[in-house]
Design a protein around this motif. Structure first.
Motif, PDB file in Angstrom:
ATOM      1  N   PHE A  21       0.821  -1.204   0.000  1.00 40.05           N
ATOM      2  CA  PHE A  21       0.000   0.000   0.000  1.00 40.05           C
ATOM      3  C   PHE A  21       0.860   1.261   0.000  1.00 40.05           C
ATOM      4  N   ILE A  72      -8.927   0.214   2.995  1.00 38.48           N
ATOM      5  CA  ILE A  72      -9.306   0.075   1.587  1.00 38.48           C
ATOM      6  C   ILE A  72     -10.471   0.994   1.243  1.00 38.48           C
ATOM      7  N   SER A  82     -10.614   3.734  -1.652  1.00 36.46           N
ATOM      8  CA  SER A  82     -11.486   3.413  -2.785  1.00 36.46           C
ATOM      9  C   SER A  82     -12.152   4.647  -3.381  1.00 36.46           C
ATOM     10  N   PHE A 113     -11.100  -1.109  -6.299  1.00 34.80           N
ATOM     11  CA  PHE A 113     -10.591  -2.334  -5.696  1.00 34.80           C
ATOM     12  C   PHE A 113     -11.428  -3.526  -6.115  1.00 34.80           C
ATOM     13  N   THR A 150     -11.759  -7.365  -4.745  1.00 31.03           N
ATOM     14  CA  THR A 150     -11.298  -8.329  -3.741  1.00 31.03           C
ATOM     15  C   THR A 150     -11.842  -9.707  -4.088  1.00 31.03           C
TER      16      THR A 150
END
Ligand SMILES: Nc1ncnc2c1ncn2[C@@H]1O[C@H](COP(=O)(O)OP(=O)(O)OP(=O)(O)O)[C@@H](O)[C@H]1O
Ligand SMILES: Nc1ncnc2c1ncn2[C@@H]1O[C@H](COP(=O)(O)OP(=O)(O)OP(=O)(O)O)[C@@H](O)[C@H]1O
Ligand SMILES: [Mg+2]
Ligand SMILES: [Mg+2]
Lengths: 165, 165, 165, 165
Positions: free
Chosen positions: C75, C107, C111, C116, C118
């Motif tokens: 990150f 996250i 976002s 994102f 997942t």
């Protein structure tokens, strides 16, 4: 020594087919020796084909399929020559709930003869245990053990909910 | 044979005298990330003779000993005691109960005891030789083993088959 | 090029300390260049110390601590030069619920600027999503996509509950 | 820039024409082990230019193409189409929407298109060069990356830093 190895391989292969088919609800699996090489030196080849799928290389299987195939093979070895205890450290991590269920059902059957110690973050695996131990670090960096009664859910929540790494 | 008790003192994240009692059947160890669960597994392995630092997740031998925290001083010794119920005489000794103790001091010195009698590391590993508890065999299964057992390099897989033979 | 690399390293280091401290609720982390070697060739050393613990080698951290440290570093790189999307394939597998919670919170913040995707078996991660896609194999070996409305739990159960590998 | 649509035909376990629409924000992909979730990730990577079979989990290039199942015949071609929303002109082309298509035939022949215009693979990879989507950078994070990014071998870690620079 060669004879013993081949006998062991055959026994493991027989188990592998059965264990794989139970954990994968079908499909097929095999263990082969590399051709034309002395059995005591040959490569041991693992083949696995989940139900309805074509045989592809082990590499093409998914993360969970690979984990379950490896578990099947390890259990097959264990069935040939059981160890007194078996410790499973977060082997359920890549598995979906249905596969964890089949895995735990098999462990419960083996647990008549073998002592199992599971380490997990998964609720299903916790529920399958006869006894639960919580490890905590109330003081940072210092581990302590708490015995958790499976019926005392509040206690389990405390142990699990205890904050970060 | 089964594990009946594990005692830790000064081992990794367990500075204080700690005891776990195991039953036959399934025991489950839970807790947050980094709280010490895998360290318990390392303790069992180390206690029955594993000495490879790569397996014990360290680079220097003294990393086995409690290194201290922000609030605790480091300790000078790590000690693990494991008690086995041997009523089935899986280990062909006269004893119904076998207690193995292993100590490591910061000086690098080690002590080994079987049922309180000093011995060598070799005596401990040989005692467990035919029980399937050899270091690296299939009695401890962790996530990283999946790739090992399915990899193209066949030596690790072969070692497991030889253990089962 | 050397100047750019050192500037990038400094920027990543700054992020790394902040991200690590958020995900670990404290502690400290660092990235260092190997001394006495040309920066464009030098080893990049990662140091991580969870709250209250002493600095130990990365190897001694637990499975979940290592995963969270790696996520912090990835990150940190992303924050220096964001990619338009980020795909996370079961990175939550080794994490406990509390760490998953902190990870998801981070996250969600990112976002706003990054898309994102997942992939997960974990309910908490599913609940954090804006939209859920189920992949099924109603016919063995043939994948199909089902769009799952987060409010239709029954549908989600079907997709997840669908039997084995 | 963000991903707006992914279309698959004959790619790995997706023999039938399949489409996923993505929004900004967090999309979550779920399903049982082996159902095709990571295959979707492989599709995105392959579509934007990844060609290393080690990353795509195969040994031969044609393993990308649907190999058939017990009930389905193998197909002769794999095709992936990815549509990006480029309103922010992260990719400095005139287009508000960029569509990338990649095809592989069993013969080994490949086709590449950008916005329906035939091009070379090089044109696709160069287009994404400065967006952080280079193969092996940090826009795809999977479990196996944890060991890679924290390992003693620093080359992979260095590569990520160079990508961020
Ligand atoms: N010699 C030592 N002295 C003090 N602490 C140590 C020592 N060796 C390891 N530790 C600590 O033990 C912790 C790791 O414990 P362990 O690997 O058992 O965690 P875990 O419960 O298995 O977590 P996870 O669920 O993430 O796998 C590390 O945070 C490390 O700080
Ligand atoms: N060329 C191909 N043709 C047909 N099926 C294929 C092909 N390549 C891979 N597969 C199938 O795709 C499946 C793996 O899919 P994938 O890795 O996407 O699973 P997954 O959903 O990520 O599962 P997990 O949760 O276990 O990670 C394998 O079972 C394999 O049979
Ligand atoms: Mg652990
Ligand atoms: Mg997967």
């Amino acid at each position: 020594a060669k004879k013993l190895f081949i006998e062991t391989l055959d026994a493991v292969r027989t188990n592998f087919k059965l264990v794989f088919q139970e954990l994968f609800e079908g499909g097929d699996a095999d263990i082969l020796l590399e051709e034309e090489v002395d059995p005591l030196e040959a490569n041991i080849i693992v083949k696995a084909r989940p139900r309805g799928k074509k045989i592809l290389s082990i590499q093409q299987l998914s993360g969970g399929e690979r984990a379950l195939t490896a578990i099947s093979l390890l259990f097959s070895l264990y069935l040939v020559k059981p160890s007194p205890f078996c410790i499973l450290d977060e082997v359920d991590a890549p598995l979906d709930d249905a596969n964890i269920g089949r895995f735990l059902k098999m462990i419960k059957r083996f647990s008549d003869n073998t002592q199992f110690i599971t380490i997990t973050h998964n609720k299903l695996t916790m529920e399958a245990a006869d006894i639960l131990y919580g490890v905590t670090m109330k003081q940072p960096g210092v581990s302590q053990i708490v015995s958790v009664n499976l019926n005392r859910r509040g206690e389990l929540e405390d142990v699990l909910g205890e904050g970060s790494a | 044979m089964h594990l009946s008790k594990l005692q830790l003192l000064g081992f990794k994240s367990f500075p204080e005298k700690t005891e776990l009692v195991f039953n036959k059947g399934i025991s489950c160890i839970v807790g947050p990330n980094g709280c010490g669960k895998t360290n318990l597994l390392d303790a069992i392995r180390w206690g029955i003779g594993e000495s490879r630092m790569s397996v014990l997740r360290g680079s220097r031998l003294e990393e086995i000993i409690f290194a201290g925290t922000r609030d605790y001083k480091p300790l000078g010794m790590a000690e693990i005691s494991i008690t086995f119920d041997n009523h089935d005489h899986a280990v062909p000794s006269g004893y119904d109960e076998i207690n193995v103790t292993r100590r490591l001091f910061r000086s690098g010195e080690s002590e080994f005891l079987i049922n309180r009698t000093p011995c060598r590391l070799k005596d401990i590993t040989e005692m467990f030789l035919d029980t399937g508890l050899a270091p690296g065999a299939y009695s401890v299964i962790e996530q990283s083993m999946v790739d090992v057992i399915l990899s193209d390099k066949t030596e690790d897989r072969r070692f497991l088959f030889e253990e089962a033979a």
